[in-house]
Design a protein around this motif. Structure first.
Motif: not given
Lengths: 156, 149
Positions: A19-26, A36-41, A13-15
């Motif tokens: 690009a966008e990442a898809m997050v899948q919850m259980d 970029a937001d995920a990296a900062r999170a 996850l490069a700041e």
């Protein structure tokens, strides 16, 4: 027979990425987040883990100060605001107390420059004795928390 | 972004307002409020003029306060600015006590003689004195230099 090693995949996850990442919850929920937001999170999660102990240390420091000024303080409150924390001291007296105000300034400087409290953003304020309704003008912008309720110092 | 000279000019205008309002004891909450804003403009002028300051201008109270309280060379400024900020907040937000609406909270909190001796004579004077080390002793009286063409 081949033994396969458990595979560990590392996702970068490069700041600086756009690009966008898809997050899948259980639960099956999926959502997209900018990399970029995920990296900062991730960075914020690390800081959040450190924040809890620092907040406890802050409360200990404030309680010590309140014990030292018990004769002048009616009550004290912490308001958790969006960008910082307000330490509101309500005096027993209705007049400006220069000694109390200057002691509060020194406390503020101590906390602002403490390495052990480097994640704490604090404002301090002493107001004359007024009703709780009037004091709410200063507390209503955040979630109020009275350090004394947990045990030691609320003189009210 | 206002320049150092613009901030000094605003500080001077604030002083004229203080002089006008301070003639009447009933105006003390406004005297304190304007004194705070005069201090704010002096501090912004210091930030702009101080070669050691990495930030030449602050947009909000939070950023400005953090810079002052976390920079050792501005310690004296913060020690005198914070009580001004505190008193001005009380002057603006705590005029009456909800439990006794007819009672003027501020005149009890800080009578006119204390506004003159503490707010103007001590805290604001200390800020002016600290600022003079960076801006020059005559920064509040000197005429701004005309811009060269």
């Amino acid at each position: 027979m081949s033994m396969s090693e458990p595979q560990t995949s590392i996702v970068l996850l490069a700041e600086g990425s756009d690009a966008e990442a898809m997050v899948q919850m259980d639960s099956g929920d999926k959502f997209f987040v900018a990399v970029a937001d995920a990296a900062r999170a991730c960075q914020m999660v690390d800081r959040f883990k450190e924040f809890g102990p620092q907040f406890n240390e802050l409360v200990r420091t404030l309680r010590t100060w309140l014990e030292d000024h018990r004769d002048k303080v009616k009550s004290a409150h912490l308001a958790i605001r969006s960008r910082d924390i307000l330490f509101l001291v309500i005096q027993k007296s209705a007049e400006f107390d220069q000694q109390l105000s200057e002691s509060l300034t020194e406390l503020d400087l101590l906390i602002a420059n403490s390495r052990e409290l480097n994640l704490i953003e604090l404002d301090v304020l002493a107001i004359p004795t007024v009703s709780r309704e009037s004091a709410n003008a200063f507390l209503s912008t955040g979630q109020a928390y009275a350090p004394g309720h947990a045990g030691a110092v609320d003189a009210e | 972004m206002p320049s150092k000279d613009a901030h000094i000019s605003a500080a001077k205008a604030n002083q004229h307002t203080i002089d006008y309002l301070a003639a009447n004891d009933e105006h003390m909450p406004w005297v304190v409020t304007v004194a705070f804003y005069k201090a704010l403009h002096i501090i912004e002028a210091v930030l702009d003029a101080d070669p050691a300051c990495p930030i030449k201008h602050t947009d909000d109270h939070k950023t400005r306060n953090n810079l002052l309280k976390r920079t050792n060379r501005y310690r004296n400024l913060w020690q005198n600015y914070r009580p001004l900020w505190e008193a001005s907040l009380i002057a603006r937000c705590l005029r009456a006590n909800e439990a006794a609406p007819s009672h003027d909270v501020f005149s009890t909190y800080m009578p006119a003689n204390k506004v003159r001796s503490l707010i103007l004579g001590h805290y604001l004077a200390q800020i002016e004195s600290s600022a003079a080390k960076i801006l020059g002793n005559d920064f509040l009286t000197a005429q701004p230099k005309p811009k060269s063409l």
